[in-house]
Write a protein that holds these residues in place. Structure first.
Motif, PDB file in Angstrom:
ATOM      1  N   LYS A  27       0.842  -1.187   0.000  1.00 28.88           N
ATOM      2  CA  LYS A  27       0.000   0.000   0.000  1.00 28.88           C
ATOM      3  C   LYS A  27       0.884   1.246   0.000  1.00 28.88           C
ATOM      4  O   LYS A  27       1.805   1.360   0.803  1.00 28.88           O
ATOM      5  N   VAL A  28       0.573   2.147  -0.906  1.00 29.68           N
ATOM      6  CA  VAL A  28       1.346   3.379  -1.027  1.00 29.68           C
ATOM      7  C   VAL A  28       0.438   4.562  -0.721  1.00 29.68           C
ATOM      8  O   VAL A  28      -0.608   4.741  -1.356  1.00 29.68           O
ATOM      9  N   GLY A  29       0.814   5.369   0.253  1.00 23.50           N
ATOM     10  CA  GLY A  29       0.056   6.577   0.536  1.00 23.50           C
ATOM     11  C   GLY A  29       0.177   7.551  -0.614  1.00 23.50           C
ATOM     12  O   GLY A  29       1.283   7.840  -1.089  1.00 23.50           O
ATOM     13  N   TYR A  30      -0.949   8.055  -1.103  1.00 20.20           N
ATOM     14  CA  TYR A  30      -0.960   8.943  -2.270  1.00 20.20           C
ATOM     15  C   TYR A  30      -1.843  10.145  -1.976  1.00 20.20           C
ATOM     16  O   TYR A  30      -2.963   9.995  -1.487  1.00 20.20           O
ATOM     17  N   TYR A  31      -1.332  11.342  -2.282  1.00 23.41           N
ATOM     18  CA  TYR A  31      -2.099  12.569  -2.100  1.00 23.41           C
ATOM     19  C   TYR A  31      -2.607  13.045  -3.455  1.00 23.41           C
ATOM     20  O   TYR A  31      -1.831  13.492  -4.286  1.00 23.41           O
ATOM     21  N   PRO A  32      -3.913  12.933  -3.686  1.00 20.68           N
ATOM     22  CA  PRO A  32      -4.464  13.350  -4.979  1.00 20.68           C
ATOM     23  C   PRO A  32      -4.501  14.867  -5.099  1.00 20.68           C
ATOM     24  O   PRO A  32      -4.080  15.600  -4.195  1.00 20.68           O
ATOM     25  N   ARG A  33      -5.008  15.353  -6.221  1.00 20.76           N
ATOM     26  CA  ARG A  33      -5.153  16.795  -6.411  1.00 20.76           C
ATOM     27  C   ARG A  33      -5.988  17.360  -5.271  1.00 20.76           C
ATOM     28  O   ARG A  33      -6.875  16.690  -4.741  1.00 20.76           O
ATOM     29  N   ASP A  34      -5.720  18.599  -4.921  1.00 24.81           N
ATOM     30  CA  ASP A  34      -6.398  19.180  -3.767  1.00 24.81           C
ATOM     31  C   ASP A  34      -7.362  20.296  -4.149  1.00 24.81           C
ATOM     32  O   ASP A  34      -7.790  21.084  -3.305  1.00 24.81           O
ATOM     33  N   ASN A  35      -7.722  20.383  -5.455  1.00 25.11           N
ATOM     34  CA  ASN A  35      -8.721  21.351  -5.896  1.00 25.11           C
ATOM     35  C   ASN A  35      -9.376  20.822  -7.166  1.00 25.11           C
ATOM     36  O   ASN A  35      -8.813  20.001  -7.882  1.00 25.11           O
ATOM     37  N   PHE A  36     -10.588  21.301  -7.429  1.00 23.95           N
ATOM     38  CA  PHE A  36     -11.356  20.766  -8.553  1.00 23.95           C
ATOM     39  C   PHE A  36     -10.772  21.115  -9.926  1.00 23.95           C
ATOM     40  O   PHE A  36     -10.770  20.265 -10.821  1.00 23.95           O
ATOM     41  N   PRO A  37     -10.281  22.332 -10.167  1.00 21.45           N
ATOM     42  CA  PRO A  37      -9.703  22.605 -11.492  1.00 21.45           C
ATOM     43  C   PRO A  37      -8.556  21.657 -11.853  1.00 21.45           C
ATOM     44  O   PRO A  37      -8.487  21.151 -12.981  1.00 21.45           O
ATOM     45  N   SER A  38      -7.669  21.396 -10.894  1.00 20.50           N
ATOM     46  CA  SER A  38      -6.566  20.469 -11.159  1.00 20.50           C
ATOM     47  C   SER A  38      -7.061  19.054 -11.380  1.00 20.50           C
ATOM     48  O   SER A  38      -6.553  18.327 -12.242  1.00 20.50           O
ATOM     49  N   LEU A  39      -8.060  18.646 -10.598  1.00 20.06           N
ATOM     50  CA  LEU A  39      -8.617  17.305 -10.747  1.00 20.06           C
ATOM     51  C   LEU A  39      -9.268  17.137 -12.117  1.00 20.06           C
ATOM     52  O   LEU A  39      -9.105  16.096 -12.769  1.00 20.06           O
ATOM     53  N   ILE A  40      -9.992  18.139 -12.564  1.00 20.06           N
ATOM     54  CA  ILE A  40     -10.653  18.074 -13.869  1.00 20.06           C
ATOM     55  C   ILE A  40      -9.627  17.979 -14.994  1.00 20.06           C
ATOM     56  O   ILE A  40      -9.776  17.181 -15.934  1.00 20.06           O
ATOM     57  N   LYS A  41      -8.554  18.766 -14.907  1.00 23.12           N
ATOM     58  CA  LYS A  41      -7.503  18.704 -15.925  1.00 23.12           C
ATOM     59  C   LYS A  41      -6.838  17.330 -15.940  1.00 23.12           C
ATOM     60  O   LYS A  41      -6.557  16.766 -17.005  1.00 23.12           O
ATOM     61  N   GLN A  42      -6.569  16.791 -14.752  1.00 22.51           N
ATOM     62  CA  GLN A  42      -5.959  15.466 -14.661  1.00 22.51           C
ATOM     63  C   GLN A  42      -6.890  14.408 -15.250  1.00 22.51           C
ATOM     64  O   GLN A  42      -6.449  13.516 -15.991  1.00 22.51           O
ATOM     65  N   SER A  43      -8.180  14.486 -14.932  1.00 19.64           N
ATOM     66  CA  SER A  43      -9.147  13.496 -15.410  1.00 19.64           C
ATOM     67  C   SER A  43      -9.259  13.542 -16.929  1.00 19.64           C
ATOM     68  O   SER A  43      -9.334  12.489 -17.584  1.00 19.64           O
ATOM     69  N   PHE A  44      -9.278  14.741 -17.495  1.00 18.30           N
ATOM     70  CA  PHE A  44      -9.364  14.857 -18.952  1.00 18.30           C
ATOM     71  C   PHE A  44      -8.142  14.240 -19.623  1.00 18.30           C
ATOM     72  O   PHE A  44      -8.263  13.476 -20.593  1.00 18.30           O
ATOM     73  N   ALA A  45      -6.945  14.535 -19.090  1.00 17.81           N
ATOM     74  CA  ALA A  45      -5.724  13.965 -19.674  1.00 17.81           C
ATOM     75  C   ALA A  45      -5.692  12.456 -19.522  1.00 17.81           C
ATOM     76  O   ALA A  45      -5.307  11.729 -20.448  1.00 17.81           O
ATOM     77  N   SER A  46      -6.120  11.954 -18.368  1.00 25.54           N
ATOM     78  CA  SER A  46      -6.137  10.506 -18.147  1.00 25.54           C
ATOM     79  C   SER A  46      -7.084   9.818 -19.120  1.00 25.54           C
ATOM     80  O   SER A  46      -6.758   8.774 -19.705  1.00 25.54           O
ATOM     81  N   GLY A  47      -8.267  10.387 -19.305  1.00 24.97           N
ATOM     82  CA  GLY A  47      -9.216   9.812 -20.237  1.00 24.97           C
ATOM     83  C   GLY A  47      -8.710   9.844 -21.665  1.00 24.97           C
ATOM     84  O   GLY A  47      -8.901   8.886 -22.430  1.00 24.97           O
ATOM     85  N   THR A  48      -8.050  10.945 -22.035  1.00 22.53           N
ATOM     86  CA  THR A  48      -7.525  11.069 -23.394  1.00 22.53           C
ATOM     87  C   THR A  48      -6.491   9.985 -23.683  1.00 22.53           C
ATOM     88  O   THR A  48      -6.535   9.330 -24.738  1.00 22.53           O
ATOM     89  N   TRP A  49      -5.583   9.763 -22.753  1.00 24.17           N
ATOM     90  CA  TRP A  49      -4.538   8.767 -22.994  1.00 24.17           C
ATOM     91  C   TRP A  49      -5.071   7.343 -22.875  1.00 24.17           C
ATOM     92  O   TRP A  49      -4.578   6.438 -23.548  1.00 24.17           O
TER      93      TRP A  49
END
Length: 345
Positions: free
Chosen positions: A207-229
């Protein structure tokens, strides 16, 4: 392989001033008797990241810094691997913290099952209310669906591995990370490892502790890039296609049609053909049903308190809908130069 082979930890770093110190400390504090080296591949950060890295490296000779002017993750990984020498390569993240037993357990599993790449669970966590809510969405099956490294699964062979604990020789055999894959490069490398007849293994005890994005704009940008790839993967490789990847685009289409229907029907009214009118009426239920499911999943997630659970419910569309839009783009025209801009400041 010796009982305690030397380990090379490789870490891409970009705009991680708030997390880098803790991430490095968790690597160097591993309860493991073998030699350790840590290579930080420094991208063109716009915060104090590189100063933090230089200070840390000056205090420990096991740390090496390499420049990664382009800032791309696969380039960073390849630079770090090539600037290290130990026989075990462990990918680590500047946004993560390793438990003390991670290295020892990972190498034991690598040897026990005869794998060439081993990964475990992404244990998302947060420092703020919003980050904890986003972390709760990561843990929810409603948030990410099937990947074992998010929600867990029995130990066994896997399609891909979170981060990854590798035998160095596998890079000489199948090649390094594809530097044209700006995201999803781990999945593509695991495909080559599996095609070469080697095992990629999931161990839920890692198990690896992971800190995700801490605001919605960054999360949305990350999600869009992840979906694209992910769409690019499905476009290139038959093995990359999955029914669960088609569900978010269908959801996005349904929500879009439902919202459009609420505007179109009052305007056109009786002028619409009856079948189309019925379809538009039914489609209005899609946003409502999705919102109800998101709210229910938010309250069932790991968050604490009403505010955190409501934020988790809001997090689901911030993950699903941008991911779906990105997937459609990647699947139809390819990822091109799509980049996760969530950490570019």
């Amino acid at each position: 392989m010796t009982e305690y082979p030397g380990v090379a930890y490789v870490m891409p770093v970009l705009n991680e001033a708030d997390y880098l110190q803790e991430a490095v400390e968790s690597v160097l504090a591993q309860d493991y008797e073998g030699d350790k080296e840590l290579v930080l591949a420094l991208g063109p950060s716009t915060d104090e990241t590189n100063l933090v890295a230089q200070r840390i490296a000056a205090q420990d000779s096991r740390i090496t810094l390499v420049e990664n002017p382009q800032g791309r993750t696969p380039i960073a990984l390849n630079l770090a691997i090539r600037n290290s020498s130990n026989p075990i390569v462990i990918r680590v993240d500047a946004h993560s913290e390793l438990p003390a037993s991670y290295t020892k357990r990972g190498i034991e599993t690598l040897n026990r099952v005869g794998a060439h790449d081993v990964g475990g669970l992404m244990d998302a966590r947060g420092r703020t209310v919003l980050q904890r809510a986003i972390a709760a969405a990561y843990h929810s099956k409603f948030g990410f669906g099937g990947p074992a490294y998010h929600s867990g699964a029995p130990e066994g062979e896997a399609e891909s591995a979170y981060l990854g604990i590798f035998r160095r020789e596998v890079f000489e055999e199948v090649g390094y990370f594809d530097e044209k894959m700006w995201r999803a490069q781990d999945w593509e490398l695991c495909l080559r490892i599996r095609q070469a007849g080697h095992k990629v293994w999931f161990d839920p005890e890692l198990k690896v502790g992971y800190y995700p994005r801490d605001n919605f704009p960054s999360l949305i940008k990350q999600s869009f890039a992840s979906g694209t790839w992910r769409g690019e993967i499905a476009r290139r490789f038959p093995e990359g296609k999955s029914l669960r990847h088609d569900l978010p685009p269908v959801l996005l289409a349904g929500i879009t049609l439902g919202i459009a229907s609420a505007v179109i029907q009052p305007i056109l009214g009786d002028d619409l053909p009856k079948p189309i009118s019925i379809l538009l009426t039914l489609s209005k239920a899609v946003p409502v049903l999705y919102g109800a499911c998101a709210l229910m999943a938010g309250f069932r997630a790991k968050g604490q308190g009403l505010r955190e659970k409501l934020l988790t419910a809001v997090t689901f569309p911030a993950i699903h809908l941008p991911w779906a839009a990105g997937y459609i783009k990647g699947r139809t025209v390819g990822a091109g130069s799509t980049l996760d801009k969530g950490r570019i400041k």
